[in-house]
Design a protein around this motif. Structure first.
Motif, PDB file in Angstrom:
ATOM      1  N   VAL A  94       0.830  -1.201   0.000  1.00 24.09           N
ATOM      2  CA  VAL A  94       0.000   0.000   0.000  1.00 24.09           C
ATOM      3  C   VAL A  94       0.871   1.260   0.000  1.00 24.09           C
ATOM      4  O   VAL A  94       1.905   1.310   0.660  1.00 24.09           O
ATOM      5  N   GLU A  95       0.424   2.268  -0.726  1.00 24.33           N
ATOM      6  CA  GLU A  95       1.135   3.555  -0.716  1.00 24.33           C
ATOM      7  C   GLU A  95       0.739   4.346   0.527  1.00 24.33           C
ATOM      8  O   GLU A  95      -0.422   4.380   0.911  1.00 24.33           O
ATOM      9  N   VAL A  96       1.713   4.980   1.136  1.00 30.57           N
ATOM     10  CA  VAL A  96       1.428   5.850   2.279  1.00 30.57           C
ATOM     11  C   VAL A  96       2.024   7.230   1.965  1.00 30.57           C
ATOM     12  O   VAL A  96       3.186   7.493   2.272  1.00 30.57           O
ATOM     13  N   PRO A  97       1.242   8.112   1.354  1.00 30.88           N
ATOM     14  CA  PRO A  97       1.782   9.409   0.921  1.00 30.88           C
ATOM     15  C   PRO A  97       2.304  10.234   2.089  1.00 30.88           C
ATOM     16  O   PRO A  97       1.724  10.234   3.174  1.00 30.88           O
ATOM     17  N   GLY A  98       3.399  10.923   1.851  1.00 28.07           N
ATOM     18  CA  GLY A  98       3.936  11.846   2.855  1.00 28.07           C
ATOM     19  C   GLY A  98       4.759  11.185   3.947  1.00 28.07           C
ATOM     20  O   GLY A  98       5.323  11.867   4.788  1.00 28.07           O
ATOM     21  N   VAL A  99       4.828   9.845   3.930  1.00 20.31           N
ATOM     22  CA  VAL A  99       5.632   9.147   4.940  1.00 20.31           C
ATOM     23  C   VAL A  99       6.836   8.529   4.233  1.00 20.31           C
ATOM     24  O   VAL A  99       6.672   7.684   3.356  1.00 20.31           O
ATOM     25  N   PHE A 104       9.224   5.318   7.992  1.00 18.33           N
ATOM     26  CA  PHE A 104       8.402   4.104   8.111  1.00 18.33           C
ATOM     27  C   PHE A 104       9.216   2.946   8.691  1.00 18.33           C
ATOM     28  O   PHE A 104       8.805   2.282   9.646  1.00 18.33           O
ATOM     29  N   THR A 107      10.142   3.594  12.329  1.00 18.29           N
ATOM     30  CA  THR A 107       8.973   3.472  13.206  1.00 18.29           C
ATOM     31  C   THR A 107       8.609   2.000  13.406  1.00 18.29           C
ATOM     32  O   THR A 107       8.316   1.562  14.521  1.00 18.29           O
ATOM     33  N   ALA A 108       8.659   1.234  12.318  1.00 16.41           N
ATOM     34  CA  ALA A 108       8.332  -0.188  12.408  1.00 16.41           C
ATOM     35  C   ALA A 108       9.367  -0.931  13.262  1.00 16.41           C
ATOM     36  O   ALA A 108       9.016  -1.723  14.140  1.00 16.41           O
ATOM     37  N   VAL A 144       6.521   6.021   1.091  1.00 15.18           N
ATOM     38  CA  VAL A 144       6.321   4.571   1.103  1.00 15.18           C
ATOM     39  C   VAL A 144       5.496   4.114  -0.108  1.00 15.18           C
ATOM     40  O   VAL A 144       4.326   4.486  -0.237  1.00 15.18           O
ATOM     41  N   ASN A 145       6.155   3.373  -0.974  1.00 12.37           N
ATOM     42  CA  ASN A 145       5.529   2.740  -2.151  1.00 12.37           C
ATOM     43  C   ASN A 145       4.937   3.716  -3.162  1.00 12.37           C
ATOM     44  O   ASN A 145       4.388   3.294  -4.180  1.00 12.37           O
TER      45      ASN A 145
END
Lengths: 253, 400
Positions: A94-99, A104, A107-108, A144-145
């Motif tokens: 999944v795309e996570v815009p702005g991160v 990422f 944080t993970a 992310v993606n």
């Protein structure tokens, strides 16, 4: 060593016409040090199994158990499952815009380990993981993606696998949509993970192609929501030669 | 739903998209302005410029009467800036375009003027605080940046009560002015504002609107150009919670040649009856050859019961332009993003914060004032913490 045990797992999804059962009693045990391949035709429930283990809210577990080292996985929230040592490499990341990827991953990693990784070694680890998957270091600064090609998304999943280093990795059609070069790079990453010795791998695939690069210890043929046949690597060879027809006919009877 | 396109020289007038957006009855340029309250009937909510606004809550600001208090205005700045009190009608760059702006114009007897002298380069921001004391009041500010000056002016609206305000902005030729207007009155406050900016030849205006507080906040921003080569960057951020109405209307009037405008507004909504309205009007007049304009609005709806309206309008009267486009999208919080992040071990509340801060990331970077960006970040975190409580209690109800 970790053990993931799936017992008599029944899963349904809600449809317009009421609940529809997709998994009809799956039994599977993946122990550390083992690589299992699940193969099956479209619609056989392979991805449902992966997402159900990871805890996607779309899937309702109607009966059965999933345990990791005896702990009830089904009772855990999605993030608790990941922290317990399960990892799902997704078919459609999944795309996570702005991160950013860097944010990422950090944080993970912090969530999984319960503490922030040491800055100096962490940056090095990220760069090494990216380089191992033949990804440019500038990917760390991208969102992310977002704007990743299909192959880049899959490599990014394996980067996460290497950095988060779970006990059990479930790879949901990580090979689909990859060209042969990307497939080799991704397979090498999975093998690196598996070669640590105590890790379990559940490789879900539609094609036999990836099994030339990742050698499974066990092959399970999935048809109509359950395991139709189990065997060693030779079962994959049979599928390569004859396809799924024999199993589909058997299931139709 | 996503609508994105670039329009060049279609010859369309009154070009309009978006849900519930009839073609305006009149071209945007023909909408009247007046300093006389009597020229604007009391709105009933059916007018084009009021149809999204809860007019029933605004009676106090429609009344053609003096305020019952004078809001407290504190202004301070670094050496070089001049802060003085002047007559409200001393500049008249502002042209009230609705009844509340005319009421505020008439009943704010004086204006506070912030003047940045010719060629002055301010090293620190100018701070203006407009504090409502709980009653009905009006404020009038003038920001006048001299030729080739460079400055940042932060206007912080706080406190309680009902505030009508006008802000007039002049960017002198070749000047670079950043005006940041923050609306963070308490949860029962009402604030209706009109900003009018006149951008000089080769001047640059950065106009930043940050709306966080209030029960009803409406900020109408109008930009005109005094000469060729002007550039206006209009940025807005808002976050409406339960019971909050955040409305932003923009009108960029391109009449001079070779001017640019770029509009970027982003908002989040959470909670029952959280409401946002964004109207972006851009007019490229026949004389405005070489215009380059783009406007974009994005809304992120975090919970059920919230509603965002977004209406971009582009009127183009000449084909001799560099570019013109608009885009608007309103989306719900994406549960697949949440699942993806949680599947990597990130707890749900942290995952939500990550997605929302990602949504605002680019626009926070455009605010250009670290103290404001930091403050915004903190308030967004507070609002998200309340949103998380909302969804937790909602789940508890479902679980019973």
């Amino acid at each position: 060593m970790a053990t993931l045990e799936i017992r008599d797992l029944h899963v349904s999804v809600d449809t317009e016409n009421g609940p529809k059962e997709i998994l009809r009693g799956v039994d599977l045990t993946i122990a550390g040090g083992q690589t299992h391949a699940i193969m099956g035709p479209n619609g056989s429930g392979k991805s449902t199994l992966a997402y159900s283990i990871a805890g996607h809210p779309k899937y309702n577990i109607t009966s059965g158990t999933v345990t990791l080292d005896g702990e009830d996985v089904l009772d855990m929230a999605v993030d608790e499952r990941a922290r317990a040592g399960l990892f799902l490499a997704m078919q459609y990341p999944v795309e996570v815009p702005g991160v950013s990827v860097a944010n990422f991953l950090r944080t993970a990693k912090t969530a999984i380990d319960g503490e922030a990784p040491k800055l100096r070694t962490w940056v090095k680890d990220v760069n090494t993981a990216l380089a191992d998957l033949e990804m440019d270091p500038e990917f760390a600064q991208r969102n992310v993606n977002e704007g990743f090609s299909g192959g880049e998304k899959k490599r990014h999943e394996i980067v996460q696998l290497e950095l988060l280093n779970p006990k059990i990795a479930i790879l949901d059609e990580t090979d689909s949509g990859l060209d042969i070069d990307a497939l080799k790079v991704v397979s090498t990453g999975v093998n690196r993970f598996a070669e640590q010795g105590d890790k379990g791998v559940l490789l879900i695939t539609h094609y036999t192609r990836i099994l030339r690069y990742i050698k499974p210890d066990f092959v399970h043929v999935f048809v109509d929501g359950r395991v139709a046949e189990e065997g060693g690597p030779e079962l994959a060879d049979e599928l390569e030669a004859n396809g799924y027809e024999r199993f589909l006919k058997a299931a139709a009877k | 739903m996503t609508a994105s396109e670039t329009l060049v020289a279609t010859g369309n007038r009154a070009h309009s998209h978006g849900p519930g957006s009839p073609v305006p009855l009149q071209a945007r340029s023909e909408r009247p302005t007046s300093y006389d309250v009597a020229d604007f009937p009391v709105p009933n909510g059916r007018e084009e410029e009021w149809r999204f606004t809860p007019v029933k809550a605004l009676k106090a600001l429609f009344a053609d009467e003096p305020g019952t208090e004078i809001p407290k205005v504190d202004a301070s700045g670094p050496d070089g800036v001049v802060i003085e009190t002047v007559a409200a009608d001393s500049l008249k760059v502002g042209r009230p375009q609705d009844r509340t702006a005319a009421v505020a114009w008439t009943h704010a007897a004086e204006a506070v003027a912030v003047r940045i002298p010719v060629e002055a380069e301010l090293t620190e921001p100018v701070h203006v605080n407009v504090a409502g004391l709980g009653a009905r009041g009006f404020s009038h500010l003038i920001v006048d940046a001299g030729r080739h000056s460079r400055a940042i002016v932060i206007i912080d609206h706080t406190g309680a009560g009902e505030l009508g305000s006008n802000v007039e902005i002049v960017v002198g030729d070749g000047a670079d002015l950043r005006v940041v207007s923050i609306q963070q009155g308490d949860h029962e406050s009402i604030h209706l504002a009109q900003h009018d900016a006149l951008v000089g030849r080769d001047a640059k205006l950065h106009h930043v609107v940050v709306t966080l507080g209030g029960k009803v906040v409406r900020v109408n921003t109008n930009v005109r150009y005094a000469g060729p080569g002007g550039d206006a960057d209009l940025v807005g951020v808002y976050f409406a919670e339960s019971g909050q109405h955040h409305e932003h209307r923009l009108f960029v009037d391109h009449e001079a040649t070779h001017c640019k405008s770029n509009v970027l507004y982003k908002g989040a909504l959470a909670g029952d009856n959280a409401r946002s309205v964004w109207i972006g009007d851009v007019l490229i007049r026949a004389a405005a050859e070489g215009t380059d304009t783009f406007e974009l609005n994005r809304n992120l709806v975090l919970t059920d019961g919230a509603r965002a309206d977004s209406v971009p309008n582009l009127e183009i009267e000449t084909g001799e332009i560099e570019g013109a486009g608009h885009a608007s999208a309103t989306g719900r919080f994406d549960d697949e993003q949440l699942f993806y992040l949680q599947a990597r071990g990130i707890p749900e509340d942290a995952a939500r914060r990550l997605v929302v801060s990602g949504f605002f990331n680019d626009i926070i970077g455009k605010i250009g004032v670290p103290e404001v960006a930091e403050h915004l970040h903190e308030v967004i975190e507070e609002k998200l913490a309340r949103t998380a409580e909302l969804s937790t209690s909602a789940k508890a109800v479902i679980g019973q």
